[in-house]
Design a protein around this motif. Structure first.
Motif, PDB file in Angstrom:
ATOM      1  N   THR A  45       0.797  -1.223   0.000  1.00 33.35           N
ATOM      2  CA  THR A  45       0.000   0.000   0.000  1.00 33.35           C
ATOM      3  C   THR A  45       0.829   1.272   0.000  1.00 33.35           C
ATOM      4  OG1 THR A  45      -0.087  -0.152   2.377  1.00 33.35           O
ATOM      5  CG2 THR A  45      -1.982  -0.973   1.196  1.00 33.35           C
ATOM      6  N   THR A  46       2.118   1.154  -0.201  1.00 32.42           N
ATOM      7  CA  THR A  46       2.903   2.382  -0.292  1.00 32.42           C
ATOM      8  C   THR A  46       3.734   2.336  -1.553  1.00 32.42           C
ATOM      9  OG1 THR A  46       4.541   1.290   1.056  1.00 32.42           O
ATOM     10  CG2 THR A  46       3.155   2.870   2.160  1.00 32.42           C
ATOM     11  N   ARG A  47       4.005   3.505  -2.050  1.00 34.61           N
ATOM     12  CA  ARG A  47       4.777   3.617  -3.271  1.00 34.61           C
ATOM     13  C   ARG A  47       6.105   2.861  -3.184  1.00 34.61           C
ATOM     14  NH1 ARG A  47       4.510   7.572  -7.904  1.00 34.61           N
ATOM     15  NH2 ARG A  47       2.839   6.271  -8.634  1.00 34.61           N
ATOM     16  N   ASN A  77       3.954  -4.296   4.209  1.00 35.90           N
ATOM     17  CA  ASN A  77       3.043  -3.246   4.707  1.00 35.90           C
ATOM     18  C   ASN A  77       3.325  -2.934   6.156  1.00 35.90           C
ATOM     19  OD1 ASN A  77       1.666  -2.771   2.393  1.00 35.90           O
ATOM     20  ND2 ASN A  77       0.014  -4.196   2.845  1.00 35.90           N
ATOM     21  N   ARG A  78       3.599  -3.972   6.909  1.00 38.44           N
ATOM     22  CA  ARG A  78       3.818  -3.786   8.328  1.00 38.44           C
ATOM     23  C   ARG A  78       5.090  -2.992   8.575  1.00 38.44           C
ATOM     24  NH1 ARG A  78       1.258  -8.766  11.178  1.00 38.44           N
ATOM     25  NH2 ARG A  78      -0.221  -8.135   9.602  1.00 38.44           N
ATOM     26  N   ALA A 132       6.512  -0.881   6.357  1.00 35.40           N
ATOM     27  CA  ALA A 132       6.626   0.383   5.626  1.00 35.40           C
ATOM     28  C   ALA A 132       6.584   1.505   6.635  1.00 35.40           C
ATOM     29  CB  ALA A 132       5.464   0.514   4.657  1.00 35.40           C
ATOM     30  N   ARG A 133       7.369   2.525   6.428  1.00 38.20           N
ATOM     31  CA  ARG A 133       7.295   3.677   7.308  1.00 38.20           C
ATOM     32  C   ARG A 133       6.908   4.907   6.508  1.00 38.20           C
ATOM     33  NH1 ARG A 133       5.854   0.875  10.298  1.00 38.20           N
ATOM     34  NH2 ARG A 133       6.726   0.171  12.252  1.00 38.20           N
ATOM     35  N   SER A 134       7.717   5.892   6.466  1.00 39.55           N
ATOM     36  CA  SER A 134       7.234   7.120   5.858  1.00 39.55           C
ATOM     37  C   SER A 134       7.345   7.082   4.337  1.00 39.55           C
ATOM     38  CB  SER A 134       7.995   8.304   6.399  1.00 39.55           C
ATOM     39  OG  SER A 134       9.187   8.430   5.684  1.00 39.55           O
ATOM     40  N   GLY A 135       6.582   7.931   3.688  1.00 37.74           N
ATOM     41  CA  GLY A 135       6.588   7.953   2.230  1.00 37.74           C
ATOM     42  C   GLY A 135       7.102   9.278   1.705  1.00 37.74           C
ATOM     43  N   THR A 136       8.232   9.705   2.190  1.00 34.33           N
ATOM     44  CA  THR A 136       8.767  10.991   1.734  1.00 34.33           C
ATOM     45  C   THR A 136       9.641  10.803   0.508  1.00 34.33           C
ATOM     46  OG1 THR A 136      10.614  10.703   3.203  1.00 34.33           O
ATOM     47  CG2 THR A 136       8.795  12.003   4.037  1.00 34.33           C
ATOM     48  N   ASP A 145       0.219   7.853  -0.242  1.00 32.26           N
ATOM     49  CA  ASP A 145       1.102   8.658  -1.079  1.00 32.26           C
ATOM     50  C   ASP A 145       0.850  10.143  -0.917  1.00 32.26           C
ATOM     51  OD1 ASP A 145       2.260   6.375  -1.998  1.00 32.26           O
ATOM     52  OD2 ASP A 145       0.999   6.220  -3.774  1.00 32.26           O
ATOM     53  N   GLY A 164       3.741  11.882   5.657  1.00 36.47           N
ATOM     54  CA  GLY A 164       4.251  10.540   5.387  1.00 36.47           C
ATOM     55  C   GLY A 164       4.042   9.554   6.514  1.00 36.47           C
ATOM     56  N   LEU A 187       1.522   7.220   6.587  1.00 38.76           N
ATOM     57  CA  LEU A 187       0.828   6.036   6.095  1.00 38.76           C
ATOM     58  C   LEU A 187      -0.570   5.830   6.695  1.00 38.76           C
ATOM     59  CD1 LEU A 187       3.874   3.638   6.279  1.00 38.76           C
ATOM     60  CD2 LEU A 187       3.197   5.095   4.394  1.00 38.76           C
TER      61      LEU A 187
END
Ligand code: SF4
Ligand code: SF4
Lengths: 358, 398
Positions: free
Chosen positions: A262-264, A306-307, A309-313, B335, B340, B342
Motif C-alpha cells: 500500500t505504499t509507493r 506493509n507492516r 513500511a514507514r514514511s513515504g517521503t 502517497d 508521510g 501512512l
C-alpha cells in the motif's frame, strides 16, 4: 445535530469505475485474443466460450457462498458491486486455449472461493485470486495444461518452452519477436498473452485513466528486462518480456491494488522482487513459467512489507529506488556468475523456497 | 467567481461564548440600541478575556440558546438590524507603537483568534514565537478559488497588516503567495516571501511551512513557535491598528450543492448559514448536509439554522450521499499524506486494534489536512480512523 464527518467533498468516487475499466480491459483482451487465435488458424472461439463459462461459474460460486452463509446477495449486486466477473475472466485468460472446460470451471471455483471469498470477498484478498486458481490448475492438472498430442502433431509449441530450452543451453530462443509482439502467430501458454501489443495498449489505457498504478507494472517489466539483459544481453531481455505472461502480469496481476503493498516504496520493492523471482525460476528452476509463482511469493511478502513500511517521503522514495536498482543489478550479475556451474544446486534451493511459500 | 454584495440580514445572532471561552459578561441590556463595532460582551476562560462586538446597528432583542456548529447549545445575543450601519467611533492606535501596544490592540479588537481552521493558529504572541507565516495565496483548497478581487482591492492593507504582524511579534514574517507581482511588493516592504505553487491533491501549505521552519510541521504550530495565519486576518490586523475598527464581518466562500457553484459572500458575524444561502439565492434540498469550516476537515449540521462563526472560511451544503466502498489498498492516501505517516496502514491497525502497530506509526504527526480522505477512491473517511488512532495513543500516553 452534527451529521457527518468531513470531508464534504471527495476527489472522485472511483473504485467501481476502476474495477469496471479493468473488466472492460479483460473483455477487450478476450475479444482481441479470440480474433488473433482465429487468424493464426486455431479455434479462437473456444476462448470466448471458456471466458463466458468462467464468468457464469464465478458468479454462481459467489452466489452459493453468500447463500450458504445466510447472507444472500443478488446476482446483480455481486456483478456490479463485488465485481464477480473480474477474476473468472483473468482465469480464462491465464489458462491455455485448449484447456478443457471442466478445468476452466474448477480453476475458477478455486480462484473465487479460496482466493477471494474465504478471505472476506472483494477487497480483502491476500493472494492474487486468479493466480491462486491457475496455479492450482498447473499443479494438479499439469497434463491438461500441456500441449495435446493433436496440437503437437500440428507442430504447435509454447514459445516459453522454447525460451526455457534456450536458457538451459545458454542460447537465445530465436523466436520471432515481432510476431510475439503483434500476436497472431504463436500459441501461447496463457490465452490472454497472445499479443504483447494488445497488453501494452491496455496497460497504457489503464495507467492513463489512473485505474492501475503505472509505476508498479513499469518497475516489474523494467526489472525483468534489466536482470535478463545483464545475464544475456538485450535480446534476452526482450525475449523474457514478450514470451509468456510477463506483460499480462504487469497489467493485471502485479498491479492488482488489493494484493500488492500500500505504499509507493513498497510497491517498487514488490515489483522488483516479483521480477527477480520470475527470472530466477525461468533461468534456474524446474518450472517453465515463473510469473505465477513469483506473484504468489510477492503476495506472501506483502503483509510483511506493509507492516514495515514507514514514511513515504521523497527521501525514502529515492532510497527505495536505489535499493531496487541495487537488487536488480546485483542479482543480474550473481545469476550471470552462477548460471552455469551451480545451476543444479540453486535449482533445488529455489524449488524448496517456493514449496515452502505455498 | 461571482462576488456577492454583503448581506443585510434582518437580525443577527452573535455567539457570546464558544467551546474554548465558556463564560461571558454581557455589556448591554435587552432593548438597548447598539452600533456596529460596539463591544457587547466579553467572553473568557481562566487565561484569556476576549471582546465580542456587534456586527450591526439596531436593538438588542434577546439572549437565545442556539445550536453552535459543533452541535452544542450556546448563548447568542440576538440583535434586530436597523440597516443604518451606524458605527462606533474608530479607535486607531497612535504612533509610535510598541509591540506590546500592538498586541493589546489586536486582542481588544477581536483579531486574536480569527481564523483557526486546520493548521491556522491564533495570533498568540505569549509563547516563544520565532516565525510568523501568512498564507496569501489566491487559491485555497485546490478547487475552492479565493477571491481575487479581495487581493486586488486590499493589497496595500494586506502588506501593511503583515508588516504590523512583524512589529507585534518582533520576528520575521514570511508571506506565501503564488503571484509574482505581489511577491515583489511584499519584498519592497521588507517582508520575506516564498513563492508557492498550489495544486489540488497536494499539501502544499504543509510543504511550504516545512521548508520555512526546516522541520516537519506539527498539528499545533504554536508549539514550535510558529504563528500561521491568512490574508484575511492580515487585513483585519491593519483594520484594527490603523483604522481602529474591530472585526464585524468575514468573507466566506459558499459552496453550493457539492461545490458545483461557488460564491464569495461578505458575511456579518452572527448571520445564520440559512441567511447566507438565501442571500446567495440558493436553497438546499431536504436532506442536505450543511457544513462550516473547511471542506476537508470542518464540521457539519443537519440544518442551516446555525450561525456562521467568525473563523469559518468555507461554508455550504452538499446533497450527495456518501457510501463507502471497501478499501482496495490502492495506497493513494499513503502517497498523498504530507507528513508521510501512512494513513491506510494506521487505519488497518486501528480496525484490527493492533496496538503495537498503532504505536509504531507516528500518528501524532497527523496535521488533519484531510487529504487522505479526499483522495480515497472508495470515499472512506481515512482521517477519522487516524483520529481514532491518535486518541488511542493519547490515552495510552496519559
Ligand atoms: S493522515 Fe491524513 S489528515 Fe493526517 S496528515 Fe496524513 S493525509 Fe493529512
Ligand atoms: S485511498 Fe482509500 S482505498 Fe486507497 S488505500 Fe487509502 S483507504 Fe484504501
Amino acid at each position: 445535530m452534527a451529521t457527518r464527518k468531513a470531508p464534504f467533498r471527495y476527489a472522485a468516487k472511483k473504485t467501481n469505475k476502476m474495477m469496471w475499466l479493468i473488466q472492460a480491459a479483460l473483455v477487450i483482451n478476450v475479444i482481441a485474443s479470440t480474433v488473433l487465435y482465429t487468424i493464426a488458424g486455431f479455434d479462437g472461439l473456444r476462448l470466448l466460450i471458456s471466458a463466458s463459462l468462467a464468468v457464469v461459474v464465478g458468479v454462481v460460486t459467489e452466489y452459493v457462498f453468500y447463500r450458504s452463509w445466510k447472507r444472500p446477495k443478488s446476482v446483480g449486486y455481486l456483478i456490479l458491486q463485488k465485481h464477480a466477473a473480474m477474476i473468472p475472466l483473468m482465469v480464462a485468460l491465464l489458462l491455455p486455449l485448449h484447456a478443457p472446460l471442466y478445468l476452466v470451471a474448477v480453476s475458477t471455483v478455486v480462484a473465487v472461493w479460496i482466493g477471494k471469498l474465504v478471505f472476506g470477498g472483494f477487497g480483502y484478498s491476500i493472494f492474487q485470486n486468479a493466480t491462486v486458481g491457475v496455479l492450482f490448475a498447473y499443479v494438479s492438472f499439469a497434463p491438461q495444461i500441456a500441449l495435446t498430442p493433436a496440437l503437437i502433431g500440428q507442430e504447435v509449441f509454447y514459445p516459453i518452452d522454447v525460451l526455457k530450452q534456450a536458457l538451459f543451453n545458454n542460447e537465445l530462443s530465436g523466436l520471432d519477436m515481432t510476431s510475439l509482439l503483434l500476436g497472431g502467430e504463436y500459441y501461447t501458454i496463457a490465452a490472454g498473452a497472445m499479443s504483447g501489443l494488445v497488453l501494452i495498449v491496455l496497460w497504457v489505457i489503464l495507467s492513463a485513466t489512473r485505474t492501475i498504478d503505472w509505476l508498479i507494472g513499469a518497475t516489474y517489466v523494467a526489472s525483468v528486462f534489466a536482470i535478463a539483459t545483464i545475464v544475456g544481453g538485450t535480446e534476452l531481455g526482450i525475449e523474457m518480456i514478450l514470451t509468456g505472461m510477463v506483460l499480462f502480469a504487469a497489467v493485471f496481476l502485479v498491479s492488482d491494488p488489493i494484493t500488492s503493498p500500500t505504499t509507493r516504496n513498497m510497491k517498487i520493492l514488490y515489483a522488483v522482487i516479483v521480477a527477480l523471482v520470475t527470472v530466477l525460476i525461468r533461468i534456474l528452476g524446474n518450472n517453465t513459467e515463473g510469473v505465477l509463482f513469483a506473484i504468489l511469493f510477492g503476495n506472501v511478502l506483502t503483509p510483511y512489507m506493509n507492516r514495515n513500511a514507514r514514511s513515504g517521503t521523497l527521501r525514502t522514495f529515492i532510497q527505495t529506488a536505489a535499493i531496487a536498482i541495487v537488487i536488480t543489478v546485483t542479482s543480474g550479475y550473481v545469476l550471470l556468475q552462477m548460471r552455469q556451474p551451480v545451476a543444479e544446486e540453486l535449482n533445488t534451493t529455489v524449488e524448496v523456497l517456493i514449496d515452502e511459500t505455498l | 467567481m461571482q462576488k456577492q454584495q454583503s448581506l443585510r440580514p434582518s437580525s443577527v445572532s452573535i455567539p457570546l461564548h464558544n467551546p474554548t471561552t465558556k463564560y461571558y459578561d454581557l455589556n448591554v441590556a435587552v432593548g438597548e440600541r447598539v452600533l456596529v463595532g460596539q463591544k457587547i460582551a466579553v467572553r473568557y476562560n481562566q487565561e484569556v478575556r476576549l471582546p465580542v462586538f456587534s456586527s450591526v446597528s439596531g436593538i438588542v432583542r434577546s439572549v437565545d440558546s442556539l445550536e453552535y456548529v459543533n452541535g452544542i447549545s450556546m448563548d447568542h445575543l440576538v440583535i434586530d438590524n436597523d440597516a443604518k450601519e451606524e458605527q462606533v467611533k474608530a479607535r486607531p492606535l497612535l504612533k509610535p507603537y510598541t509591540a506590546q501596544m500592538l498586541r493589546t490592540q489586536l486582542v481588544d479588537m477581536g483579531v486574536e483568534g480569527l481564523d483557526q481552521n486546520g493548521l491556522y493558529t491564533s495570533l498568540d504572541f505569549t509563547n516563544n514565537i520565532n516565525q510568523v507565516i501568512v498564507n496569501a495565496v489566491y487559491e485555497n483548497a485546490g478547487f475552492v478559488k479565493e477571491d481575487v478581487q479581495f487581493f486586488e482591492t486590499h493589497q496595500d492593507a494586506l502588506i501593511k497588516g503583515c508588516y504590523l504582524l512583524a512589529e507585534a511579534s518582533l520576528k520575521p514574517v514570511t508571506v506565501l503567495t503564488n503571484q509574482r507581482s505581489f511577491a515583489t511588493k511584499c519584498q519592497q516592504a521588507g517582508l520575506q516571501v516564498r513563492l508557492v505553487r498550489p495544486r489540488a491533491n497536494k499539501a502544499w501549505q504543509v510543504e511550504a511551512i516545512a521548508s520555512i521552519i526546516k522541520q516537519q510541521p506539527p498539528y499545533d504550530l504554536l508549539s514550535v513557535g510558529v504563528i500561521y495565519t491568512n490574508a484575511h486576518t492580515a487585513k483585519a490586523v491593519y483594520d484594527a491598528i490603523e483604522l481602529g475598527v474591530p472585526v464585524t464581518s468575514t468573507e466566506v466562500v459558499v459552496l453550493l450543492d457539492d461545490a458545483k457553484q461557488q460564491r464569495i459572500v461578505e458575511t456579518k458575524i452572527g448571520t445564520t448559514l440559512a441567511d447566507v444561502l438565501a442571500g446567495a439565492n440558493a436553497s438546499a434540498q431536504q436532506d442536505a448536509t450543511y457544513f462550516s469550516g473547511n471542506v476537508l476537515s470542518g464540521s457539519s449540521m443537519k440544518s442551516g439554522e446555525f450561525v456562521v462563526h467568525a473563523d469559518a472560511s468555507t461554508v455550504g451544503y452538499t446533497s450527495s450521499v456518501i457510501e463507502e466502498d471497501v478499501c482496495i489498498k490502492c495506497g493513494l492516501c499513503n502517497d498523498v499524506c504530507p507528513v508521510g505517516i501512512l494513513p491506510q496502514n494506521i487505519m488497518d491497525s486501528e480496525i484490527r486494534e493492533a496496538e503495537d502497530r498503532i504505536y509504531s506509526y507516528s500518528v501524532d504527526q497527523c496535521v488533519e489536512c484531510g487529504l487522505c480522505s479526499y483522495v480515497c477512491p472508495s470515499e472512506i473517511n481515512v482521517l477519522e480512523w487516524v483520529r481514532r488512532a491518535k486518541r488511542r495513543v493519547a490515552r495510552g500516553v496519559e
